[in-house]
Design a protein around this motif. Sequence first.
Motif: not given
Lengths: 278, 357
Positions: A225, A228-230, A233-237
């Motif tokens: 993972g 390919y993770l961006d 933009r990705s976050s722990l909301v």
Amino acid sequence: MIKTQKHSIAKKGASLFLLVMVLVTFLPLSFIVKAATDESIERIYDYANTLSNSEKEDLEELAASYYQDTGNNYLIVTTTTREEYDYSHSSSPEEDCEFYSEAFYDSFLEKYGNSYNNCTILTIDLSPNRYADISGQGDLKYKLDDSRCKKVSVKISSSLTAKDYTEAYSKYMQLVNRYQKIKPGINPDNIFLKIWFQLLISVIIGGITIGVMIYHSGGKMTASGQTYLDRERSSLVRRHDHYIRTHTTRTKRESNSDSSSSGGGGSSSGGSHGGSHF
Amino acid sequence: MVIQYKCPNCGADMAFSAETGMLHCESCGLDENIEKMERHQEQLETGSYRDFISETSHQTYEDDSTAQYQCKNCGAILITDKDTSATTCSFCDAPMILGDRLSGDLSPSKIIPFSITKSQAEEAFRKWCGKGLLLPNAFKKSNRLKSITGMYVPFWLYDLNTRGEIHAECTKVHTYTEGEYDVTETKYFDVYRDVNLYYNKIPVDASEKMDDDMMDKLEPYDYGNLQDFSTPYLSGYLAEKYNYTDEELFPRVEKRANQYCTDYARSTMSSYSSVNIRHKNIQIRPEDVYYTLLPVWMFCYDYEHAEHNFMMNGQTGKIVGKPPISPEKSISLFAGISILTFIILKVIMFIIGGVWV
């Protein structure tokens, strides 16, 4: 020509020197070993007549051979009365047995001298008490501490109960000899010291290694993972970690103190002791 | 429609060179820029398309499984598989690109060109064979490489948005001694994570022929060299068109993204001694999808009357495939490792216990 002759003479001289050195190094040693075997030391004192003459001889020989290997005396004394040696009596027969053993040790040293001080003593009390005490003296007091003495006594008690005395005595020598080699403070029955367990672990490690190699022989998946993770933009909301409850278990630690006590009382030097009934 | 790139200098066939990243003419040695050749081709096509078609070669026949194309160079009729989009003429070896299978819905949007040449691939493969500890000696020695084929395999690259909610019960275990007691304290936590993750270009192979597992193992590709698709890249290589649409393959990428999302959430729970996932709700939404051709070298190896197939990532050189395993070597290596472990154990126990038990 002269040069080569000189050379060969030098060579001969060197080999002769080597031979002498070897002789000088090993001669006294072989002499000592021989002296040790020649000396007759009685190591088995069978006052309770548990052994026939030939059995006793065999065991004496066994004890002598252990002495040759290690310089330790593995002694055995059997009694029905605990009266062969002088000691100040106490209230418990077990303690008396230890005192008896110490008194026997003193008399042994008196007889053969202090150079034979590294001993273990198996004291068989065939009075109604029926108690086997094992004691370590000299260096063996540390190499064969109370807990190891106790272990040996427990291990031979079944043979003693079955009145198979030769078996019990030879097993005692064998166990005592094994335990005294293992560094003090380590449980000699630790599973890691067992050959079958070491073999098992080796085979398991070998098997797993080969298994993994065969499994991966066709190449392995290296993308995950993370590949390919961006990240931008990705976050722990949202997150929460709520404590719910605590579960507590208490187990009593195995205590190291055995029922045996370090004897000493009336004797000049107190050894380690451990014993059990049979 | 067959596209063949001709050298502007001498008129010979040009093929894509992995070494230079340009079209290369074998006969006069000219290297030509990809974009320039593309423009040159467009001019030809716009100039007189009909002429161009008749001048080069054309499709003559097609049914469900095969199609016939005619090579302009030698006039030979070439029968191709229905999925092939680029190949070489089996008579004169001229590169042939089947343009009708690369247009419309079948037009790829991206490509990673080969960066490993055929000779490099062959050398790397031989080295790889030599290194395998468990491969039979006969396999290593025998030079039975039947064929090496460079092929552009169709992939779908998915951009995904993954929204996941995960509930877990986690524990923290703390042990200590209190007087004569060993105390084990287990603290339970209700743990919740809401993650919003974006994944870029997760590849899924769209070819029926290719083994999915092997294709997955070829990853990762370096997207730094991901180019907009251009036909000259295919010149001299095999290429196939996709058999499955992006929609048909979505479940495969969904499964992967699901796992990725769970892994991510779990990685935020690493401070716990144990994690027990109670409930998860993961929504996966595709943001974009690219029809992409990725470079793969295929090796066909003959050993003991059976063919063994291996694949190499045409960009990174990673090799996958199931090689034959030698039972003798496996056993001796197993014995060797076991004996070595045994000796090490013995030494450790000697240091600790002071005795060779």
